[in-house]
Write a protein that holds these residues in place. Structure first.
Motif, mmCIF file in Angstrom:
data_model
loop_
_atom_site.group_PDB
_atom_site.id
_atom_site.type_symbol
_atom_site.label_atom_id
_atom_site.label_comp_id
_atom_site.label_asym_id
_atom_site.label_seq_id
_atom_site.Cartn_x
_atom_site.Cartn_y
_atom_site.Cartn_z
ATOM 1 N N ASP A 27 0.581 -1.005 -0.145
ATOM 2 C CA ASP A 27 -0.102 0.537 -0.126
ATOM 3 C C ASP A 27 0.652 1.627 -0.141
ATOM 4 O OD1 ASP A 27 -1.423 2.206 0.737
ATOM 5 O OD2 ASP A 27 -3.167 1.619 1.772
ATOM 6 N N PRO A 28 1.399 1.800 -1.334
ATOM 7 C CA PRO A 28 1.756 2.989 -1.091
ATOM 8 C C PRO A 28 2.007 4.626 -0.498
ATOM 9 C CG PRO A 28 1.068 2.609 -3.079
ATOM 10 C CD PRO A 28 0.537 1.969 -2.256
ATOM 11 N N THR A 29 0.133 4.273 0.003
ATOM 12 C CA THR A 29 -0.692 5.639 0.718
ATOM 13 C C THR A 29 -0.190 4.470 2.315
ATOM 14 O OG1 THR A 29 -2.672 5.857 -0.420
ATOM 15 C CG2 THR A 29 -2.690 5.917 1.825
ATOM 16 N N LYS A 30 -0.013 3.610 2.767
ATOM 17 C CA LYS A 30 0.684 3.713 4.047
ATOM 18 C C LYS A 30 2.242 3.993 4.175
ATOM 19 C CE LYS A 30 -2.126 -0.052 5.469
ATOM 20 N NZ LYS A 30 -2.650 -1.351 6.212
ATOM 21 N N ALA A 31 2.688 3.958 3.491
ATOM 22 C CA ALA A 31 4.320 4.584 2.873
ATOM 23 C C ALA A 31 4.357 5.595 3.638
ATOM 24 C CB ALA A 31 4.923 3.554 1.546
ATOM 25 N N ALA A 32 3.603 5.949 2.129
ATOM 26 C CA ALA A 32 3.447 7.827 2.300
ATOM 27 C C ALA A 32 3.339 8.408 3.745
ATOM 28 C CB ALA A 32 2.583 8.065 0.826
ATOM 29 N N ILE A 33 2.045 7.384 4.022
ATOM 30 C CA ILE A 33 2.082 7.731 5.482
ATOM 31 C C ILE A 33 3.231 8.635 6.675
ATOM 32 C CG2 ILE A 33 0.094 7.947 7.642
ATOM 33 C CD1 ILE A 33 -1.706 7.419 4.983
ATOM 34 N N LYS A 34 3.702 7.161 6.500
ATOM 35 C CA LYS A 34 4.535 6.599 7.779
ATOM 36 C C LYS A 34 6.112 7.661 7.511
ATOM 37 C CE LYS A 34 4.044 1.991 8.342
ATOM 38 N NZ LYS A 34 4.261 0.386 7.694
ATOM 39 N N ALA A 35 5.898 8.265 5.866
ATOM 40 C CA ALA A 35 7.493 9.083 5.428
ATOM 41 C C ALA A 35 6.753 10.764 6.148
ATOM 42 C CB ALA A 35 7.003 9.072 4.018
ATOM 43 N N VAL A 36 5.136 10.805 6.035
ATOM 44 C CA VAL A 36 5.576 11.844 6.221
ATOM 45 C C VAL A 36 5.366 12.308 8.143
ATOM 46 C CG1 VAL A 36 3.210 13.325 7.064
ATOM 47 C CG2 VAL A 36 3.736 12.596 4.303
ATOM 48 N N LYS A 37 5.478 11.494 8.366
ATOM 49 C CA LYS A 37 5.008 11.085 10.202
ATOM 50 C C LYS A 37 6.761 10.960 11.050
ATOM 51 C CE LYS A 37 0.559 9.050 11.436
ATOM 52 N NZ LYS A 37 -0.110 8.200 11.748
ATOM 53 N N ASP A 38 7.588 10.026 9.797
ATOM 54 C CA ASP A 38 8.531 10.269 10.307
ATOM 55 C C ASP A 38 9.280 11.564 10.008
ATOM 56 O OD1 ASP A 38 11.929 9.106 10.955
ATOM 57 O OD2 ASP A 38 11.974 9.520 8.855
ATOM 58 N N ALA A 39 9.496 12.194 9.244
ATOM 59 C CA ALA A 39 10.030 13.852 8.505
ATOM 60 C C ALA A 39 9.021 14.453 10.230
ATOM 61 C CB ALA A 39 9.210 14.180 7.668
ATOM 62 N N ILE A 40 7.442 14.868 10.137
ATOM 63 C CA ILE A 40 6.871 15.212 11.218
ATOM 64 C C ILE A 40 7.363 15.435 12.725
ATOM 65 C CG2 ILE A 40 4.960 16.167 11.951
ATOM 66 C CD1 ILE A 40 3.952 16.678 9.211
ATOM 67 N N SER A 41 7.899 13.885 12.957
ATOM 68 C CA SER A 41 8.158 13.761 14.258
ATOM 69 C C SER A 41 9.674 14.517 14.644
ATOM 70 C CB SER A 41 7.818 12.253 14.434
ATOM 71 O OG SER A 41 9.537 11.453 14.068
ATOM 72 N N ARG A 42 10.484 14.700 13.512
ATOM 73 C CA ARG A 42 11.906 15.121 14.350
ATOM 74 C C ARG A 42 11.597 16.976 14.539
ATOM 75 N NH1 ARG A 42 13.519 11.171 11.073
ATOM 76 N NH2 ARG A 42 13.502 11.798 9.216
ATOM 77 N N VAL A 43 10.845 16.809 13.873
ATOM 78 C CA VAL A 43 10.863 18.923 13.768
ATOM 79 C C VAL A 43 9.874 19.267 15.616
ATOM 80 C CG1 VAL A 43 9.462 20.624 13.332
ATOM 81 C CG2 VAL A 43 9.760 19.415 11.259
ATOM 82 N N CYS A 44 10.791 19.877 15.787
ATOM 83 C CA CYS A 44 9.981 20.680 17.331
ATOM 84 C C CYS A 44 10.067 22.484 16.910
ATOM 85 C CB CYS A 44 11.178 20.646 18.436
ATOM 86 S SG CYS A 44 11.239 21.248 19.788
ATOM 87 N N ALA A 45 8.678 22.783 16.999
ATOM 88 C CA ALA A 45 8.656 24.072 16.796
ATOM 89 C C ALA A 45 8.876 24.958 17.641
ATOM 90 C CB ALA A 45 7.045 24.317 16.127
ATOM 91 N N VAL A 46 9.339 24.636 18.582
ATOM 92 C CA VAL A 46 9.325 25.848 20.261
ATOM 93 C C VAL A 46 9.343 26.992 19.346
ATOM 94 C CG1 VAL A 46 11.438 24.994 20.460
ATOM 95 C CG2 VAL A 46 10.051 25.581 22.788
#
Length: 123
Positions: free
Chosen positions: A21-40
Motif C-alpha cells: 500500500d503506497p498510501t501507508k508508506a507515504a503516511i509513515k514517511a510524512v510522520k517520520d519527517a514531522i516527528s523530528r520537527v520541534c517548533a518551539v
C-alpha cells in the motif's frame, strides 16, 4: 498579506512491508519527517496562527497513482494549508508474501518525504 518564508525543512522515510500500500508508506514517511520537527522557536517568535502556516510535502513512492492524497494530508497534525505532491520515486524490493498479512505480492514499498514548513509574516 505578508510573504511566505521557509523555516523548517525535514526528510522522512516510510515502509510498507506487507500489503503493498503506497498510501501507508507515504503516511509513515510524512510522520517520520514531522516527528523530528520541534517548533518551539517558531511558536515563540511568531503568531503561530494556522492561517499563517503552510506545509509542503513532496513524497516519492512507487505507484504514486494509487496514493490517497487526502489520507496523507490528514497525517499532518496541524490544521493549516497543506500541499502534498506525490511523485514516482522511493524504492520497492523483494520481501516475503504472507497472505495472512494481506500481501498480494512479495514487494516491500519504501517512500521518502521532503517536508517544508512556511510561515507568512507581516499579516
Amino acid at each position: 498579506m505578508g510573504e511566505w518564508k521557509r523555516y523548517v525543512i525535514e526528510m522522512g522515510m516510510g515502509i510498507d512491508q506487507h500489503g503493498q500500500d503506497p498510501t501507508k508508506a507515504a503516511i509513515k514517511a510524512v510522520k517520520d519527517a514531522i516527528s523530528r520537527v520541534c517548533a518551539v522557536g517558531l511558536v515563540e517568535l511568531f503568531d503561530f496562527n494556522p492561517k499563517n502556516i503552510r506545509i509542503e510535502s513532496i513524497i516519492g513512492v512507487p505507484y504514486p497513482e494509487r496514493v490517497a492524497i487526502e489520507k496523507v494530508k490528514a497525517a499532518i497534525p496541524l490544521e493549516c494549508k497543506k500541499d502534498v505532491n506525490i511523485i514516482e520515486g522511493g524504492l520497492k524490493g523483494p520481501g516475503i508474501a504472507l497472505k495472512e498479512f494481506g500481501d498480494k505480492t512479495d514487494e516491500i514499498l519504501i517512500a521518502v518525504a521532503f517536508i517544508t514548513i512556511y510561515i507568512r509574516r507581516g499579516t
